[in-house]
Design a protein around this motif. Structure first.
Motif, PDB file in Angstrom:
ATOM      1  N   THR A   1     -80.908 113.269 -48.032  1.00 26.06           N
ATOM      2  CA  THR A   1     -80.035 114.162 -48.790  1.00 26.06           C
ATOM      3  C   THR A   1     -78.900 113.382 -49.436  1.00 26.06           C
ATOM      4  N   ALA A   2     -78.317 112.452 -48.702  1.00 27.49           N
ATOM      5  CA  ALA A   2     -77.249 111.623 -49.257  1.00 27.49           C
ATOM      6  C   ALA A   2     -77.760 110.835 -50.462  1.00 27.49           C
ATOM      7  N   LYS A   3     -78.977 110.327 -50.378  1.00 30.16           N
ATOM      8  CA  LYS A   3     -79.566 109.586 -51.495  1.00 30.16           C
ATOM      9  C   LYS A   3     -79.785 110.503 -52.701  1.00 30.16           C
ATOM     10  N   ARG A   4     -80.239 111.722 -52.457  1.00 27.87           N
ATOM     11  CA  ARG A   4     -80.438 112.678 -53.548  1.00 27.87           C
ATOM     12  C   ARG A   4     -79.116 113.050 -54.199  1.00 27.87           C
ATOM     13  N   ILE A   5     -78.084 113.230 -53.387  1.00 31.31           N
ATOM     14  CA  ILE A   5     -76.766 113.561 -53.923  1.00 31.31           C
ATOM     15  C   ILE A   5     -76.243 112.420 -54.787  1.00 31.31           C
ATOM     16  N   ALA A   6     -76.371 111.200 -54.298  1.00 30.06           N
ATOM     17  CA  ALA A   6     -75.928 110.046 -55.083  1.00 30.06           C
ATOM     18  C   ALA A   6     -76.671 110.011 -56.422  1.00 30.06           C
ATOM     19  N   ALA A   7     -77.977 110.183 -56.385  1.00 36.51           N
ATOM     20  CA  ALA A   7     -78.766 110.163 -57.611  1.00 36.51           C
ATOM     21  C   ALA A   7     -78.337 111.293 -58.550  1.00 36.51           C
ATOM     22  N   GLY A   8     -78.073 112.456 -57.999  1.00 37.77           N
ATOM     23  CA  GLY A   8     -77.627 113.592 -58.799  1.00 37.77           C
ATOM     24  C   GLY A   8     -76.278 113.357 -59.445  1.00 37.77           C
ATOM     25  N   LEU A   9     -75.480 112.496 -58.823  1.00 40.63           N
ATOM     26  CA  LEU A   9     -74.170 112.132 -59.371  1.00 40.63           C
ATOM     27  C   LEU A   9     -74.271 110.946 -60.323  1.00 40.63           C
ATOM     28  N   GLY A  10     -75.459 110.370 -60.426  1.00 41.42           N
ATOM     29  CA  GLY A  10     -75.662 109.236 -61.323  1.00 41.42           C
ATOM     30  C   GLY A  10     -75.121 107.929 -60.795  1.00 41.42           C
ATOM     31  N   VAL A  11     -75.049 107.816 -59.461  1.00 46.31           N
ATOM     32  CA  VAL A  11     -74.586 106.579 -58.831  1.00 46.31           C
ATOM     33  C   VAL A  11     -75.579 106.180 -57.747  1.00 46.31           C
ATOM     34  N   THR A  12     -75.468 104.946 -57.296  1.00 44.75           N
ATOM     35  CA  THR A  12     -76.294 104.518 -56.173  1.00 44.75           C
ATOM     36  C   THR A  12     -75.649 105.012 -54.882  1.00 44.75           C
ATOM     37  N   LEU A  13     -76.421 104.993 -53.831  1.00 48.11           N
ATOM     38  CA  LEU A  13     -75.874 105.363 -52.533  1.00 48.11           C
ATOM     39  C   LEU A  13     -74.768 104.382 -52.140  1.00 48.11           C
ATOM     40  N   ALA A  14     -74.937 103.118 -52.490  1.00 46.36           N
ATOM     41  CA  ALA A  14     -73.897 102.117 -52.194  1.00 46.36           C
ATOM     42  C   ALA A  14     -72.596 102.429 -52.932  1.00 46.36           C
ATOM     43  N   GLU A  15     -72.701 102.882 -54.173  1.00 47.54           N
ATOM     44  CA  GLU A  15     -71.498 103.239 -54.932  1.00 47.54           C
ATOM     45  C   GLU A  15     -70.815 104.461 -54.330  1.00 47.54           C
ATOM     46  N   LEU A  16     -71.596 105.445 -53.928  1.00 50.24           N
ATOM     47  CA  LEU A  16     -71.042 106.630 -53.279  1.00 50.24           C
ATOM     48  C   LEU A  16     -70.355 106.236 -51.979  1.00 50.24           C
ATOM     49  N   ALA A  17     -70.989 105.378 -51.212  1.00 46.49           N
ATOM     50  CA  ALA A  17     -70.408 104.912 -49.954  1.00 46.49           C
ATOM     51  C   ALA A  17     -69.116 104.134 -50.192  1.00 46.49           C
ATOM     52  N   ALA A  18     -69.067 103.346 -51.274  1.00 46.59           N
ATOM     53  CA  ALA A  18     -67.866 102.567 -51.574  1.00 46.59           C
ATOM     54  C   ALA A  18     -66.689 103.490 -51.887  1.00 46.59           C
ATOM     55  N   VAL A  19     -66.930 104.567 -52.609  1.00 51.25           N
ATOM     56  CA  VAL A  19     -65.868 105.528 -52.914  1.00 51.25           C
ATOM     57  C   VAL A  19     -65.403 106.193 -51.616  1.00 51.25           C
ATOM     58  N   ALA A  20     -66.348 106.553 -50.762  1.00 51.50           N
ATOM     59  CA  ALA A  20     -66.005 107.160 -49.469  1.00 51.50           C
ATOM     60  C   ALA A  20     -65.218 106.188 -48.600  1.00 51.50           C
ATOM     61  N   GLU A  21     -65.634 104.935 -48.561  1.00 58.29           N
ATOM     62  CA  GLU A  21     -64.950 103.928 -47.756  1.00 58.29           C
ATOM     63  C   GLU A  21     -63.538 103.692 -48.266  1.00 58.29           C
ATOM     64  N   ASP A  22     -63.368 103.676 -49.590  1.00 59.23           N
ATOM     65  CA  ASP A  22     -62.035 103.503 -50.170  1.00 59.23           C
ATOM     66  C   ASP A  22     -61.109 104.612 -49.697  1.00 59.23           C
ATOM     67  N   PHE A  23     -61.604 105.849 -49.713  1.00 62.62           N
ATOM     68  CA  PHE A  23     -60.809 106.973 -49.225  1.00 62.62           C
ATOM     69  C   PHE A  23     -60.449 106.796 -47.757  1.00 62.62           C
ATOM     70  N   GLU A  24     -61.433 106.436 -46.940  1.00 62.84           N
ATOM     71  CA  GLU A  24     -61.190 106.263 -45.498  1.00 62.84           C
ATOM     72  C   GLU A  24     -60.148 105.172 -45.245  1.00 62.84           C
ATOM     73  N   GLN A  25     -60.238 104.064 -45.991  1.00 60.52           N
ATOM     74  CA  GLN A  25     -59.293 102.968 -45.800  1.00 60.52           C
ATOM     75  C   GLN A  25     -57.877 103.401 -46.177  1.00 60.52           C
ATOM     76  N   ARG A  26     -57.737 104.139 -47.272  1.00 60.95           N
ATOM     77  CA  ARG A  26     -56.399 104.602 -47.684  1.00 60.95           C
ATOM     78  C   ARG A  26     -55.856 105.629 -46.702  1.00 60.95           C
ATOM     79  N   ARG A  27     -56.728 106.422 -46.097  1.00 61.12           N
ATOM     80  CA  ARG A  27     -56.304 107.452 -45.152  1.00 61.12           C
ATOM     81  C   ARG A  27     -55.771 106.830 -43.864  1.00 61.12           C
ATOM     82  N   VAL A  28     -56.317 105.690 -43.480  1.00 58.07           N
ATOM     83  CA  VAL A  28     -55.920 105.028 -42.237  1.00 58.07           C
ATOM     84  C   VAL A  28     -54.563 104.352 -42.373  1.00 58.07           C
ATOM     85  N   ARG A  29     -54.273 103.868 -43.548  1.00 59.47           N
ATOM     86  CA  ARG A  29     -53.012 103.135 -43.765  1.00 59.47           C
ATOM     87  C   ARG A  29     -51.796 103.971 -43.637  1.00 59.47           C
TER      88      ARG A  29
END
Length: 82
Positions: free
Chosen positions: A54-82
């Protein structure tokens, strides 16, 4: 570290961010990836974790790779921790 059952806020935020940047509604994204709009809503609220496929389908539906989607999510998580 979050457990495997814990909803991922970063993923939720990333999906919402990318979806709105693309000008898509939750319903439009849901149609693209074969989900019910309520499932997209729940994921964007951080009320569940999608299966890998499902995560892969969502990424594809957004026109990004799963790695790109994960990078955006990770960026948010890193900023939230700081």
């Amino acid at each position: 570290m979050a457990s495997g059952r814990e909803p991922q806020r970063g993923f939720a935020w990333a999906v919402r961010k990318l979806r709105t940047e693309k000008g898509l509604t939750q319903s439009a994204l849901a149609r693209r990836v074969g989900l019910d709009p309520s499932q997209v809503s729940r994921l964007e609220k951080g009320k569940g974790n999608p299966r890998w496929a499902t995560a892969k389908r969502i990424a594809a539906g957004l026109g990004v790779t799963l790695a790109e989607l994960a990078a955006v999510a990770e960026d948010f998580e890193q900023r939230r921790v700081r």
